[in-house]
Design an enzyme around this catalytic site. Structure first.
Site, PDB file in Angstrom:
ATOM      1  N   ASP A  11       0.889  -1.163   0.000  1.00 51.14           N
ATOM      2  CA  ASP A  11       0.000   0.000   0.000  1.00 51.14           C
ATOM      3  C   ASP A  11       0.924   1.208   0.000  1.00 51.14           C
ATOM      4  OD1 ASP A  11      -1.600   2.142   0.605  1.00 51.14           O
ATOM      5  OD2 ASP A  11      -2.776   1.086   2.136  1.00 51.14           O
ATOM      6  N   GLN A  94       2.780   4.169   2.770  1.00 51.33           N
ATOM      7  CA  GLN A  94       2.330   3.561   4.043  1.00 51.33           C
ATOM      8  C   GLN A  94       3.071   2.276   4.431  1.00 51.33           C
ATOM      9  OE1 GLN A  94      -2.038   3.152   4.956  1.00 51.33           O
ATOM     10  NE2 GLN A  94      -1.649   0.974   4.705  1.00 51.33           N
ATOM     11  N   TYR A 229       0.376   0.465  14.923  1.00 51.51           N
ATOM     12  CA  TYR A 229      -0.551   0.251  13.812  1.00 51.51           C
ATOM     13  C   TYR A 229      -0.152   1.080  12.601  1.00 51.51           C
ATOM     14  CZ  TYR A 229      -4.641  -0.058  10.909  1.00 51.51           C
ATOM     15  OH  TYR A 229      -5.459  -0.280   9.850  1.00 51.51           O
ATOM     16  N   LYS A 232      -3.247  -2.589   7.799  1.00 49.65           N
ATOM     17  CA  LYS A 232      -3.246  -4.043   7.924  1.00 49.65           C
ATOM     18  C   LYS A 232      -2.340  -4.679   6.881  1.00 49.65           C
ATOM     19  CE  LYS A 232      -5.305  -6.621  10.924  1.00 49.65           C
ATOM     20  NZ  LYS A 232      -4.598  -6.833  12.189  1.00 49.65           N
ATOM     21  N   ASP A 233      -1.994  -5.943   7.124  1.00 52.13           N
ATOM     22  CA  ASP A 233      -1.071  -6.652   6.232  1.00 52.13           C
ATOM     23  C   ASP A 233      -1.879  -7.336   5.149  1.00 52.13           C
ATOM     24  OD1 ASP A 233       0.393  -6.513   8.899  1.00 52.13           O
ATOM     25  OD2 ASP A 233      -1.122  -8.044   9.215  1.00 52.13           O
ATOM     26  N   GLN A 242      -5.027 -27.835 -11.158  1.00 52.46           N
ATOM     27  CA  GLN A 242      -5.214 -28.922 -12.152  1.00 52.46           C
ATOM     28  C   GLN A 242      -4.074 -29.952 -12.141  1.00 52.46           C
ATOM     29  OE1 GLN A 242      -8.800 -27.104 -13.321  1.00 52.46           O
ATOM     30  NE2 GLN A 242      -8.106 -29.054 -14.110  1.00 52.46           N
TER      31      GLN A 242
HETATM   32  P1  13P Z   1      -5.401  -0.553   4.790  1.00 53.31           P
HETATM   33  O1  13P Z   1      -4.705  -1.535   5.712  1.00 53.31           O
HETATM   34  O2  13P Z   1      -6.016  -1.222   3.618  1.00 53.31           O
HETATM   35  O3  13P Z   1      -4.462   0.562   4.441  1.00 53.31           O
HETATM   36  O4  13P Z   1      -6.619   0.046   5.588  1.00 53.31           O
HETATM   37  C1  13P Z   1      -6.377   0.735   6.761  1.00 53.31           C
HETATM   38  C2  13P Z   1      -7.597   1.126   7.517  1.00 53.31           C
HETATM   39  O5  13P Z   1      -7.482   1.450   8.668  1.00 53.31           O
HETATM   40  C3  13P Z   1      -8.903   1.150   6.861  1.00 53.31           C
HETATM   41  O6  13P Z   1      -9.939   1.462   7.727  1.00 53.31           O
HETATM   42  P1  13P Z   2     -12.244 -31.359 -18.148  1.00 54.28           P
HETATM   43  O1  13P Z   2     -12.776 -32.756 -18.212  1.00 54.28           O
HETATM   44  O2  13P Z   2     -13.108 -30.322 -18.830  1.00 54.28           O
HETATM   45  O3  13P Z   2     -10.792 -31.259 -18.523  1.00 54.28           O
HETATM   46  O4  13P Z   2     -12.325 -30.894 -16.609  1.00 54.28           O
HETATM   47  C1  13P Z   2     -11.685 -31.582 -15.614  1.00 54.28           C
HETATM   48  C2  13P Z   2     -11.803 -30.798 -14.388  1.00 54.28           C
HETATM   49  O5  13P Z   2     -10.838 -30.613 -13.690  1.00 54.28           O
HETATM   50  C3  13P Z   2     -13.119 -30.178 -14.057  1.00 54.28           C
HETATM   51  O6  13P Z   2     -13.179 -29.732 -12.732  1.00 54.28           O
HETATM   52 MG    MG Z   3      -4.262   2.025   3.111  1.00 60.01          MG
HETATM   53 MG    MG Z   4      -5.152  -2.207   1.994  1.00 59.73          MG
END
Ligand code: 13P
Ligand code: 13P
Ligand code: MG
Ligand code: MG
Length: 366
Positions: A11, A94, A229, A232-233, A242
């Site tokens: 961020d 940040q 603070y 957030k992480d 597959q």
């Molecule tokens: P972020 O961790 O996404 O920057 O958000 C911080 C926050 O306090 C939002 O309310």
């Molecule tokens: P297909 O038979 O279309 O390759 O799909 C296999 C599969 O992983 C579906 O969840």
């Molecule tokens: Mg932020």
């Molecule tokens: Mg964020």
């Protein structure tokens, strides 16, 4: 040829408040990525946002924890931060907690999820990026995807998956890690990863040595790095799919509950994790609810094919609707737990300052 997939995010500023990355910041970072591709440092890249987090997806041949890639990412975030400062964005820089780069970007603020793979003839993978939450938010879906046969049919009906998976779990307070095998040690695993704030899953490996790494999650804890603070992480997660691994649909199924996670509003509240398409990757209601995007790719000699915006599907409308009902219910608790986090989880927020103010007025009770 071995290829490394690096998801590195930070961020570095947003507007208004913590809602969304600015287009001009993305442009500056994209220029930097384009240059790195032209110079041959990376094979390919994509850039996108998860709310206010700038997400760099890169493929290269330098392996995980490569200083050249980490330094390049740090420098790219510095350039983005300069633009964010110029625009007067909120929280510019940040997540850049160090004054200068020193060897490895881990522990400096940005989140990192990396894996080195031997490409299979058709190699599919998904990157998840979440905002307003913490790395442990991926514990529930990653457990469901790789260890719960009610989520992943392949665990039962694909002999290549019968051996199960190995989960590496961190203790972010004690700086320790442990690897547990499923299905044998499923209960021990759950005993740890249910404590999402302390024991995030770091990676998952197939027990089949031909496959190797299956998932990697960023586990950086900004508050533990900074001691206070600083946002957030907001975590990222890369999951291979597959052919001996869960199918794309089994991986996405892990996100169909809208499970409760920590990190909403001031990093101090709990709410449902809402799966959204990129166009809705901006947190508005009470700075939330916490949300996650999911981009699907195939990869050939390191070149990315995609993305497919996987939650851009009415199949997830029901989860989103449910998440909004849960949002409303949780919000009505206001400053009460469990909408607000518990006291020990609030240790690195601004709450201790309020308690300090009352300290002198605390009297002995009978
Ligand atoms: P972020 O961790 O996404 O920057 O958000 C911080 C926050 O306090 C939002 O309310
Ligand atoms: P297909 O038979 O279309 O390759 O799909 C296999 C599969 O992983 C579906 O969840
Ligand atoms: Mg932020
Ligand atoms: Mg964020």
């Amino acid at each position: 040829m071995k290829i490394t997939i690096s998801m590195i995010k930070a961020d570095i500023g947003s507007y208004p408040g913590h809602v969304k990355v600015h287009e001009d910041v993305m442009k500056v970072c994209e220029e930097s990525l384009k240059e790195a591709k032209n110079d041959g440092l990376i094979i390919d890249y994509r850039i996108f946002n998860a709310g206010d987090d700038t997400e760099l997806l890169m493929t290269h041949t330098h392996g995980i924890d490569a200083e050249v890639i980490h330094k390049f990412s740090w420098d790219t975030f510095i350039k983005g931060t300069e633009k964010a400062k110029e625009l007067g964005l909120y929280g510019a820089g940040q997540d850049l907690l160090a004054d200068a780069f020193s060897g490895n970007i881990k522990g400096m603020g940005p989140g990192v999820a990396e894996m080195e793979i031997e490409e299979r003839p058709a190699e599919s993978f998904i990157v998840f990026a979440a905002d307003k939450t913490e790395p442990g938010a991926f514990n529930y879906p990653v457990f469901k995807i790789f260890a719960d046969p009610f989520n992943t049919a392949g665990l039962v009906i694909d002999p290549k998956m019968h051996a199960g998976f190995k989960f590496t779990v961190l203790d972010v307070f004690e700086h320790k890690k442990v690897t547990l095998n499923t299905p044998e040690e499923m209960y021990e695993l759950l005993a740890l990863i249910g404590t999402t704030g302390r024991y995030p899953i770091k990676h998952v490996e197939s027990k089949n040595p031909d496959i190797g790494i299956a998932a990697a999650i960023s586990t950086e804890k900004l508050a533990l790095i900074a001691g206070r603070y600083v946002g957030k992480d907001d975590p990222v997660c890369v999951v291979r799919c597959q052919s001996g691994l869960p199918a794309v649909g089994e991986v996405l199924e892990g996100f169909s509950l809208g499970h409760l996670v920590a990190g909403w509003m001031r990093g101090s509240h709990r709410g449902p994790l809402m799966p959204v398409p990129l166009k809705y990757s901006q947190c508005t209601r009470f700075d939330g609810p916490p949300r996650v995007i999911s981009l699907g790719f195939n990869i050939k000699n390191g070149k990315l094919v995609g993305p497919r915006d996987l939650f851009d599907d009415p199949a997830f409308d029901y989860t989103r609707q449910k998440a909004m009902e849960i949002t409303d219910y949780m919000r009505r608790h206001g400053p009460f737990e469990p909408q607000r986090l518990s006291a020990d989880e609030m240790e690195y927020t601004t709450l201790p300052g309020v308690l300090e103010k009352l300290k002198s007025r605390m009297e002995k009770a009978e």
